[in-house]
Enzyme design. Structure first.
Site, short mmCIF file in Angstrom:
data_model
loop_
_atom_site.label_atom_id
_atom_site.label_comp_id
_atom_site.label_asym_id
_atom_site.label_seq_id
_atom_site.Cartn_x
_atom_site.Cartn_y
_atom_site.Cartn_z
N LYS A 1 -11.66 8.06 8.46
CA LYS A 1 -10.31 7.46 9.13
C LYS A 1 -10.89 6.26 9.88
O LYS A 1 -11.39 6.54 10.89
CB LYS A 1 -9.58 8.56 9.61
CG LYS A 1 -8.36 7.71 10.62
CD LYS A 1 -7.53 9.13 11.03
CE LYS A 1 -6.79 8.32 12.23
NZ LYS A 1 -5.83 9.49 12.65
N ASP B 1 -4.68 3.22 17.42
CA ASP B 1 -3.50 3.98 17.17
C ASP B 1 -2.39 4.04 18.27
O ASP B 1 -2.74 4.85 19.23
CB ASP B 1 -3.83 5.45 16.89
CG ASP B 1 -2.75 6.21 16.22
OD1 ASP B 1 -1.77 5.56 16.11
OD2 ASP B 1 -2.73 7.44 16.19
N LYS C 1 3.29 6.48 21.13
CA LYS C 1 2.74 7.20 21.82
C LYS C 1 2.98 7.00 23.26
O LYS C 1 3.05 5.86 23.81
CB LYS C 1 1.22 7.26 21.75
CG LYS C 1 0.80 7.93 20.31
CD LYS C 1 -0.84 7.82 20.56
CE LYS C 1 -1.64 8.23 19.01
NZ LYS C 1 -1.43 9.72 18.84
N ASP D 1 -10.02 5.92 17.53
CA ASP D 1 -9.38 6.54 16.31
C ASP D 1 -10.00 6.04 14.85
O ASP D 1 -9.87 6.50 13.90
CB ASP D 1 -7.76 6.35 16.26
CG ASP D 1 -6.86 7.45 15.50
OD1 ASP D 1 -7.46 8.55 15.36
OD2 ASP D 1 -5.79 6.99 15.22
N ASP E 1 3.15 7.99 13.41
CA ASP E 1 2.01 8.27 14.27
C ASP E 1 1.03 9.40 13.29
O ASP E 1 -0.14 9.60 13.99
CB ASP E 1 2.22 8.86 15.49
CG ASP E 1 1.41 9.00 16.40
OD1 ASP E 1 0.30 8.39 16.43
OD2 ASP E 1 1.40 9.60 17.72
N GLU F 1 -0.43 8.70 11.07
CA GLU F 1 -0.82 7.43 10.01
C GLU F 1 -2.26 7.99 9.28
O GLU F 1 -2.72 7.21 8.19
CB GLU F 1 -0.96 6.18 10.90
CG GLU F 1 -2.19 5.73 11.52
CD GLU F 1 -2.38 7.01 12.67
OE1 GLU F 1 -1.60 7.71 13.11
OE2 GLU F 1 -3.47 7.37 13.23
N ARG G 1 -3.44 10.43 7.95
CA ARG G 1 -3.23 11.05 6.45
C ARG G 1 -2.90 10.16 5.43
O ARG G 1 -3.28 10.12 4.32
CB ARG G 1 -2.51 12.42 6.61
CG ARG G 1 -1.14 12.09 7.16
CD ARG G 1 -0.51 13.21 7.48
NE ARG G 1 -0.92 13.39 8.88
CZ ARG G 1 -0.38 14.62 9.70
NH1 ARG G 1 0.49 15.14 9.30
NH2 ARG G 1 -0.92 14.71 10.88
#
Ligand code: BES
Ligand code: MN
Ligand code: ZN
Length: 484
Positions: free
Chosen positions: A252, A257, A264, A275, A334, A336, A338
């Protein structure tokens, strides 16, 4: 760093790692002549050093073979393992290097029953000096890390060299992850991958936003749509002539993020440059594989996007189609990671590898469950599980296995409007995410998902870790390849 065999050389410092029971018997240490041994025994008794875990004593010497002695306590012998030894080595070497010692003698003979001592020394030597301080202005008092030579009585050139390569790969990942979002965005990471490919003669394919559309990578495109920096998908291949196995790694790579439209709160957004750790780890693993010259075909897939809110961002309620045709109702932008992994796991499955290992800073829930020192392992194959858990234990990158087959959580993956929803309720969030990913892994492919949210980023320095990015997972995955 140069590591050499110890044969009675003098050095700036002597580093001793001592279990509690070792402090009662100094006679077994090589490198200490009688006079020095008596001296250490005397100093230790005065300083009251008992070998307690987490204790470090520095002692200056005068008119002796070493200018300084560093003693690091390992605690009770029966609780001591190779991972504590590696961390303690890194700690001792780091202290010595910061105190301007250029050369250190490490005596490890009394610990020689521990497996892979030489490899661990290689790892510790490569990891101990790293700090991310390139943006700090250095004043005239700045002392660069001085350590450049280590002499060790336990010496195995091959093992040491493997350890050094594992460490170098991990540092490579840290260096990338520590760079903020204003320095690294998707196309920059793609360039970095191309540089690695060029240096090591790997095949490298980069899909830009147009190619992503043509290739039906709906998850990556949706997540990347809010940013002015478009997403990328990167495929690196290391292919020796007669490889007997094919392994795929998937990472990933969210370069930042923010949460997207489901933005967030500020305290959760901080550190979200981290991230992209999964993807940076994958690139580091490809570099490590090439350095080690392994006889395995290895594929690295990096799925890279920036998750930002904007007029073009993907929205809650959107329905997105992933590469395998499954439709996903977005109920939280959020969630994201996956989404980008879904497409990447499809592509990785298409090349029919013997195993897929994905790494992702996927869920805060995993960090809530396991803390910041252990990653979550989800795996659909017992053979793969055993190998990965063994590598994890050997390299000290700890994992805890979590379930992938919860019927109740499976129910909550269903959407009234699409095939799946991308996020569930508050509970079991790490399992939900793993079970979501399972929907995109090809039938009968051995697959391990490692949720590294937590251990990917350190609040403070400890053992082999520095503050900030850890590259957690790189050494474990390379160890897995070395042993498969
Ligand atoms: N990147 C985060 C997960 C994360 C949190 C990594 C803390 C490292 C430290 C991920 O994209 C995320 O935001 N997950 C959400 C999922 C939720 C919306 C279902 C989370 O964990 O809150
Ligand atoms: Mn997120
Ligand atoms: Zn994320």
């Amino acid at each position: 760093m140069q590591i050499k065999r110890f044969s009675d050389q003098a050095a700036d410092a002597l580093l001793l790692l001592l279990r509690e029971e070792d402090t009662e018997n100094f006679s077994k240490f090589s490198g200490l002549d009688d006079r020095l041994r008596d001296f250490v025994v005397e100093l230790v008794s005065r300083k009251d050093f008992k070998g307690k875990k987490g204790s470090l004593v520095k002692l200056p010497l005068f008119d002796a073979k070493f200018k300084n002695i560093y003693l690091v306590g390992l605690g009770e012998g029966k609780k001591c393992d190779i991972n504590l030894i590696r961390d303690s080595l890194a700690w001792g070497l780091r202290s010595a290097g910061r105190d301007r010692n250029k050369s250190v003698v490490v005596t490890l003979g009394h610990l020689k029953d521990f497996k892979e001592l030489a490899m661990s020394l290689g790892e510790a030597s490569g990891l101990c000096g790293y700090v991310f301080d390139k943006y700090k202005t250095k004043d005239e008092h700045h002392e660069p890390f001085a350590l450049s030579e280590i002499y060790s009585d336990v010496y195995d050139e091959k093992e040491i060299s493997i350890g050094e390569k594992l460490a170098a790969a991990q540092i490579f990942s840290r260096e990338l992850v520590n760079e903020p979002g204003c320095v690294i965005w998707p196309s920059v990471l793609a360039q970095k991958a191309e540089e690695v490919a060029k240096q090591y003669n790997l095949a490298c394919e980069v899909w830009d936003e147009y190619k992503l559309k043509a290739e039906r990578m709906g998850g990556v495109l949706a997540v990347g749509s809010g940013s002015k920096n478009p997403p990328r998908f990167i495929h690196l291949t290391y292919k020796p002539e007669k490889a007997d196995k094919k392994i795929a790694f998937v990472g990933k790579g969210i370069t930042f993020d923010s949460g997207g439209l489901d933005i967030k709160p500020s305290e959760y957004m901080l550190t979200m440059k981290g991230d992209k750790t999964g993807a940076c780890n994958v690139l580091a693993i490809m570099k490590g594989v090439a350095e080690l010259g392994l006889n395995i075909e290895v594929h690295g897939f990096m799925t890279v996007a920036e998750n930002m809110p904007s007029g073009s961002a993907y929205r809650p309620d959107d329905i997105v189609k992933a590469r395998n045709g499954k439709t996903i109702e977005i109920n939280n932008t959020d969630a994201e990671g996956r989404m980008v992994l879904a497409d990447a796991l499809c592509v990785a499955s298409e090349i029919k590898p013997d195993a897929i290992i994905d790494m992702a800073t996927l869920t805060g829930a995993c960090m809530v469950a396991l803390g910041k020192w252990r990653a979550g392992l989800f795996v659909n194959d017992e053979g793969l599980a055993e190998k990965v858990l063994n590598s994890s234990a050997r390299r000290g990158e700890l994992l805890w296995r979590l379930p992938l087959d919860d019927d109740h959580i499976a129910e909550s993956l269903k959407s009234p409007y699409a095939d799946l929803v991308n996020s569930g309720n508050r509970y079991g969030g790490a399992i939900f995410a793993a079970m979501f990913l399972k929907e995109f892994v090809g039938k009968d492919i051995a697959w391990a998902h490692i949720d590294i949210a937590g251990p990917d980023f350190k609040d403070k320095e400890y053992g082999v870790y520095s503050k900030g990015a850890s590259g957690f997972g790189v050494r474990m995955c390379l160890d897995y390849l070395l042993n498969s």
